[in-house]
Design a protein around this motif. Structure first.
Motif, PDB file in Angstrom:
ATOM      1  N   SER A  63     -45.891   4.025   6.095  1.00  0.00           N
ATOM      2  CA  SER A  63     -46.095   2.784   5.342  1.00  0.00           C
ATOM      3  C   SER A  63     -47.526   2.269   5.458  1.00  0.00           C
ATOM      4  CB  SER A  63     -45.122   1.713   5.820  1.00  0.00           C
ATOM      5  OG  SER A  63     -45.328   1.431   7.189  1.00  0.00           O
ATOM      6  N   HIS A  64     -48.254   2.741   6.467  1.00  0.00           N
ATOM      7  CA  HIS A  64     -49.617   2.259   6.671  1.00  0.00           C
ATOM      8  C   HIS A  64     -50.380   3.264   7.521  1.00  0.00           C
ATOM      9  CE1 HIS A  64     -52.966  -0.436   7.308  1.00  0.00           C
ATOM     10  NE2 HIS A  64     -52.801  -0.398   8.613  1.00  0.00           N
ATOM     11  N   MET A  65     -51.614   3.539   7.131  1.00  0.00           N
ATOM     12  CA  MET A  65     -52.504   4.388   7.931  1.00  0.00           C
ATOM     13  C   MET A  65     -53.455   3.453   8.676  1.00  0.00           C
ATOM     14  SD  MET A  65     -52.254   7.851   7.513  1.00  0.00           S
ATOM     15  CE  MET A  65     -53.878   8.553   7.675  1.00  0.00           C
ATOM     16  N   PRO A  66     -53.147   3.109   9.925  1.00  0.00           N
ATOM     17  CA  PRO A  66     -54.072   2.264  10.675  1.00  0.00           C
ATOM     18  C   PRO A  66     -55.367   3.024  10.969  1.00  0.00           C
ATOM     19  CG  PRO A  66     -52.286   2.986  12.091  1.00  0.00           C
ATOM     20  CD  PRO A  66     -51.991   3.494  10.716  1.00  0.00           C
ATOM     21  N   THR A  67     -56.365   2.321  11.447  1.00  0.00           N
ATOM     22  CA  THR A  67     -57.628   2.985  11.750  1.00  0.00           C
ATOM     23  C   THR A  67     -57.409   4.113  12.746  1.00  0.00           C
ATOM     24  OG1 THR A  67     -58.126   1.277  13.383  1.00  0.00           O
ATOM     25  CG2 THR A  67     -59.124   1.032  11.201  1.00  0.00           C
ATOM     26  N   CYS A  68     -58.041   5.215  12.470  1.00  0.00           N
ATOM     27  CA  CYS A  68     -58.034   6.446  13.265  1.00  0.00           C
ATOM     28  C   CYS A  68     -56.679   7.164  13.283  1.00  0.00           C
ATOM     29  CB  CYS A  68     -58.551   6.196  14.683  1.00  0.00           C
ATOM     30  SG  CYS A  68     -59.590   7.564  15.253  1.00  0.00           S
ATOM     31  N   ALA A  69     -55.771   6.785  12.389  1.00  0.00           N
ATOM     32  CA  ALA A  69     -54.500   7.492  12.272  1.00  0.00           C
ATOM     33  C   ALA A  69     -54.726   8.864  11.654  1.00  0.00           C
ATOM     34  CB  ALA A  69     -53.521   6.694  11.425  1.00  0.00           C
ATOM     35  N   VAL A  70     -53.825   9.797  11.985  1.00  0.00           N
ATOM     36  CA  VAL A  70     -53.898  11.165  11.486  1.00  0.00           C
ATOM     37  C   VAL A  70     -52.546  11.547  10.883  1.00  0.00           C
ATOM     38  CG1 VAL A  70     -54.267  13.587  12.100  1.00  0.00           C
ATOM     39  CG2 VAL A  70     -55.559  11.785  13.290  1.00  0.00           C
TER      40      VAL A  70
END
Length: 162
Positions: free
Chosen positions: A127-134
């Protein structure tokens, strides 16, 4: 088989309000998270043939950290700055490599990750790609042009707080 890894740039600094968005640097958390997430991705065994990055400073810096961990030089592409999902896929489709890592920005990355992680219907989509997510997606298709309409054979998601 094609593998697409999506990385949202690490946390950036808002300390200089007059600074152009493109020139924002990583903050302390971003500088701390990027090596951790790069090491996790390297430990997964993924070895992309290409690492593509937005030209924004925060993305370039994140890509350099991932490149060092994975033993690959980032290629900068200005089209990835603020790119929509279709643009992200078109840039990747220009590559001959079977595995490509892209470092870019929201909302395009989240939209693309949501699309590919929503299979099968009712799955727990990203639902969301937070910062530095892969997010890593593997497709059983012969070409990158086939990826846009394909259902991933597998996918994974990792974020700094996981």
């Amino acid at each position: 088989m094609k593998t697409l890894a999506l990385v949202r740039h690490a946390k950036s600094s808002w300390d200089h309000p007059g600074l152009d968005d493109h020139d924002r640097t990583l903050n302390e958390r971003g500088l701390r998270d990027a090596p951790v997430m790069a090491a996790r991705l390297a430990a997964s065994g993924l070895r992309p043939g290409a690492l593509l990055s937005s030209t924004a400073v925060r993305a370039r810096t994140t890509a350099a950290v991932f490149g060092e961990a994975l033993g690959i030089q980032p290629d900068l592409d200005e089209r990835l700055y603020g790119a929509a999902p279709g643009t992200l896929l078109r840039v990747v489709a220009e590559r001959a490599d079977d595995a490509v890592l892209v470092v870019a920005h929201n909302p395009g990355l989240t939209a693309l990750a949501q699309h590919f992680s929503g299979f099968p219907a009712g799955a727990d989509a990203i639902s969301h790609m937070p910062t530095c997510a892969v997010a890593v997606f593997t497709f059983d298709v012969p070409t990158w042009d086939d990826v846009a309409g394909a259902v991933p054979a597998s996918w994974s998601f990792d974020a700094p707080r996981d």
